[in-house]
Design an enzyme around this catalytic site. Structure first.
Site, mmCIF file in Angstrom:
data_model
loop_
_atom_site.group_PDB
_atom_site.id
_atom_site.type_symbol
_atom_site.label_atom_id
_atom_site.label_comp_id
_atom_site.label_asym_id
_atom_site.label_seq_id
_atom_site.Cartn_x
_atom_site.Cartn_y
_atom_site.Cartn_z
ATOM 1 N N TYR A 1 0.830 -1.213 0.000
ATOM 2 C CA TYR A 1 0.000 0.000 0.000
ATOM 3 C C TYR A 1 0.861 1.258 0.000
ATOM 4 C CZ TYR A 1 -3.807 3.205 0.881
ATOM 5 O OH TYR A 1 -4.710 4.224 0.762
ATOM 6 N N PHE B 1 -6.931 20.547 -24.771
ATOM 7 C CA PHE B 1 -7.469 19.231 -25.101
ATOM 8 C C PHE B 1 -8.875 19.136 -24.487
ATOM 9 C CE2 PHE B 1 -7.863 14.643 -24.005
ATOM 10 C CZ PHE B 1 -7.952 14.183 -25.295
ATOM 11 N N ASP B 2 -9.711 18.222 -24.980
ATOM 12 C CA ASP B 2 -11.114 18.232 -24.518
ATOM 13 C C ASP B 2 -11.275 18.038 -23.011
ATOM 14 O OD1 ASP B 2 -10.525 15.520 -24.772
ATOM 15 O OD2 ASP B 2 -12.310 15.004 -25.916
ATOM 16 N N ASP C 1 0.984 20.623 -20.650
ATOM 17 C CA ASP C 1 0.178 19.409 -20.778
ATOM 18 C C ASP C 1 1.070 18.520 -21.637
ATOM 19 O OD1 ASP C 1 -1.525 17.401 -21.534
ATOM 20 O OD2 ASP C 1 -3.205 18.705 -22.043
ATOM 21 N N ALA D 1 1.474 15.256 -22.465
ATOM 22 C CA ALA D 1 1.134 13.890 -22.916
ATOM 23 C C ALA D 1 2.044 13.376 -24.041
ATOM 24 C CB ALA D 1 -0.326 13.848 -23.364
ATOM 25 N N LYS E 1 0.008 8.094 -23.285
ATOM 26 C CA LYS E 1 0.535 8.501 -24.597
ATOM 27 C C LYS E 1 2.034 8.203 -24.597
ATOM 28 C CE LYS E 1 -3.650 10.382 -24.471
ATOM 29 N NZ LYS E 1 -3.834 11.620 -23.841
ATOM 30 N N HIS F 1 -19.630 13.835 -27.008
ATOM 31 C CA HIS F 1 -19.309 12.893 -28.086
ATOM 32 C C HIS F 1 -19.168 11.455 -27.606
ATOM 33 C CE1 HIS F 1 -15.676 14.770 -26.501
ATOM 34 N NE2 HIS F 1 -15.040 13.658 -26.756
HETATM 35 C C1 LIG Z 1 -5.097 12.272 -23.431
HETATM 36 C C2 LIG Z 1 -4.816 13.657 -23.105
HETATM 37 C C3 LIG Z 1 -5.182 14.185 -21.867
HETATM 38 C C4 LIG Z 1 -5.987 13.418 -20.844
HETATM 39 O O1 LIG Z 1 -5.363 12.259 -20.438
HETATM 40 P P1 LIG Z 1 -6.159 10.917 -20.056
HETATM 41 O O2 LIG Z 1 -5.064 10.010 -19.647
HETATM 42 O O3 LIG Z 1 -6.908 10.471 -21.251
HETATM 43 O O4 LIG Z 1 -7.070 11.257 -18.922
HETATM 44 C C5 LIG Z 1 -4.834 15.493 -21.619
HETATM 45 N N1 LIG Z 1 -4.189 16.239 -22.519
HETATM 46 C C6 LIG Z 1 -3.818 15.772 -23.715
HETATM 47 C C7 LIG Z 1 -3.090 16.637 -24.684
HETATM 48 C C8 LIG Z 1 -4.139 14.469 -24.061
HETATM 49 O O5 LIG Z 1 -3.813 14.016 -25.260
#
Ligand SMILES: *Cc1c(COP(=O)(O)O)cnc(C)c1O
Length: 470
Positions: free
Chosen positions: A75, A127-128, A218, A220, A261, A453
């Site tokens: 844990y 991003f969304d 961000d 990713a 990613k 979506h």
């Molecule tokens: C995928 C993504 C996110 C969100 O990440 P999740 O792991 O899907 O929650 C945030 N910003 C960007 C640019 C992304 O491609």
């Protein structure tokens, strides 16, 4: 592994295989109708080539799978947490590393402590999930991408860049008190996966520091962004991706990361940052919604997979192939008469469905028409990045305002598909281009307020004389 031929060769060989199946056309027709024309409702096993997303879909390496066996499921204080922190710090350099189970939780935690109602969060393009999380806290997401980034035919090498002059204007107009942080998305996923230059990052960072506003990535797809800097930006040809990454992160105060990613993992994420006070606040909330500080919603084996994957993501042979493979698909599509956003991005090819189907108005979602056609024609799953995902509502009339482009994203999972799979994809899209006049638009039957979506139901528009799936 640079080769002297001008086609990309996979810098790995296959050790485990997973069978995939192309269902007969009548069966695909039945499935897409039952899914209410929403590809999120289709079972994955009914898809032949799944280009829905590059998120969490990577093939892990033998090295990662070996690490999975070394998962320590204690844990508190499991050894994989320390490996995770060491890997992240090795690349990102930030003082604190907080694991979470995926990127949007990192956003939720960060914005929960940083964003108040009435605040603004500028970004090159949100991003969304980032957009939704800012709005959920009562903030307003502001997209400040450069003009070239909105022009599908522009060949700017860094179309993901932020308009830094607009950023500074925005800060001066709205005041530092209303801007808790500035974000920079690398690569710019929503803007066709286009990269951001080091120069642009440096300028944005300088502006933020001058005004005393925290600057966050961000991150990713940081590794793919590093490769584009290596390839395209003067002065970086002789630098390794890891050196580029370190320089890039040195300009920021922290980042949110989806390790699904460029973590080359199937699950995982983190927040990394320097500020001690912010770290304390985030950690308190982490325990409430994700888990203890040393696992943050991940099992020990997941932490290990990320710890190893994130290092592999900066391997130059891998990155060279990765970006070349995306370009390979983009070039094939153009050969077949399919309009794509140029240049090809880092993780996906974006088809310009608006240009492909001029007879379908934006209000009838041409991107969705293509998405449905791709499944019908070839059992391929892609995703609409247009009106369904990003339309805004006009506050006066209540009518939808379509985004500037109606795109369909063909996202390429990392290390999963070979180039012959991509030949097939290009072939299928070429067939659709040949009979595009037969395609019809869609209308929404039901939807939700946020991220509609994922759950909406659709109906195909009827037009006399045109057969379904012909
Ligand atoms: C995928 C993504 C996110 C969100 O990440 P999740 O792991 O899907 O929650 C945030 N910003 C960007 C640019 C992304 O491609």
């Amino acid at each position: 592994m640079e080769n002297e031929f001008d086609f990309p060769v996979e810098p790995y060989r296959i050790k485990v295989v997973e069978a995939i199946k192309l269902l007969p056309r009548e069966k695909r027709e039945e499935i897409i109708q039952q899914a209410h024309f929403n590809i999120f409702n289709i079972r994955a096993e009914d898809v032949f080539i799944d280009l829905l997303t590059d998120s969490g879909t990577a093939a892990m390496s033998d090295n990662q799978w070996a690490g999975v066996m070394l998962g320590d499921e204690s844990y508190a204080g499991c050894k994989n947490y320390f490996n995770f922190v060491e890997s992240v710090q090795h690349i990102f350099g930030f003082k604190h590393v907080i694991p979470v189970h995926q990127g949007r939780v990192a956003e939720n935690l960060l914005f929960s402590v940083a964003v108040k109602s009435g605040d603004f969060v500028p970004n090159n393009t949100h991003f969304d999930t980032t957009r939704a999380n800012v709005m959920h806290k009562g903030g307003t997401p502001v997209d400040l991408i450069i003009r070239e980034g909105r022009d599908p035919s522009s060949i700017h090498p860094f179309k993901g860049n932020m308009d830094v002059a607009a950023l500074e204007d925005f800060i001066i107009t709205h005041g530092k008190a209303k801007i808790p942080l500035v974000m920079m998305t690398i690569t710019n996923n929503t803007a066709a996966g286009q990269p951001v230059s080091m120069e642009n990052i440096r300028s944005a960072s300088t502006i933020c520091r001058k005004h005393g506003i925290p600057f966050f990535f961000d991150a990713a797809r940081f590794a793919e962004n590093c490769w584009f800097i290596h390839e395209r930006e003067p002065g970086y040809r002789d630098k390794q991706p890891i050196e580029i990454a370190r320089e890039m992160f040195s300009y920021a105060d922290g980042c949110t990361m989806s390790a699904k990613k460029d973590g080359l993992a199937n699950m995982g994420g983190f927040i990394a940052l320097n500020d001690d006070d912010l770290e304390q606040q985030v950690t308190r909330l982490l325990i409430l919604i994700e888990g203890f500080r040393t696992y943050g919603g991940l099992s020990g084996r997941d932490l290990e997979a990320v710890a190893r994957g994130i290092r592999e993501s900066l391997d130059p042979d891998y990155l060279r192939f990765r970006t070349a493979q995306i370009k390979y698909l983009g070039d094939k599509l153009v050969e077949k008469g399919v309009p794509v956003i140029q240049p090809a991005g880092g993780h996906a090819v974006f088809v310009d469905a608006g240009a492909m189907f001029p007879h379908i108005p934006a209000s009838d979602y041409p991107g969705q028409a293509l998405t449905v056609a791709i499944y019908r024609e070839g059992g391929i799953r892609a995703v609409e990045i247009g009106g369904l995902m990003f339309a805004q509502t006009d506050p006066e009339t209540g009518r939808e305002i379509a985004p500037p482009l109606e795109l369909v994203r063909l996202a390429i999972p990392r290390r999963v598909y070979t180039n012959s799979h991509l030949d097939y994809v290009a072939h299928v899209c070429g067939r659709i281009a040949e009979k595009k006049r037969q395609l019809r638009g869609f209308e929404i039957v039901s939807q939700t307020k946020y991220l509609r979506h994922f759950t909406m139901k659709l109906r195909e528009k009827t037009q006399a004389g045109i057969g379904v799936g012909s």
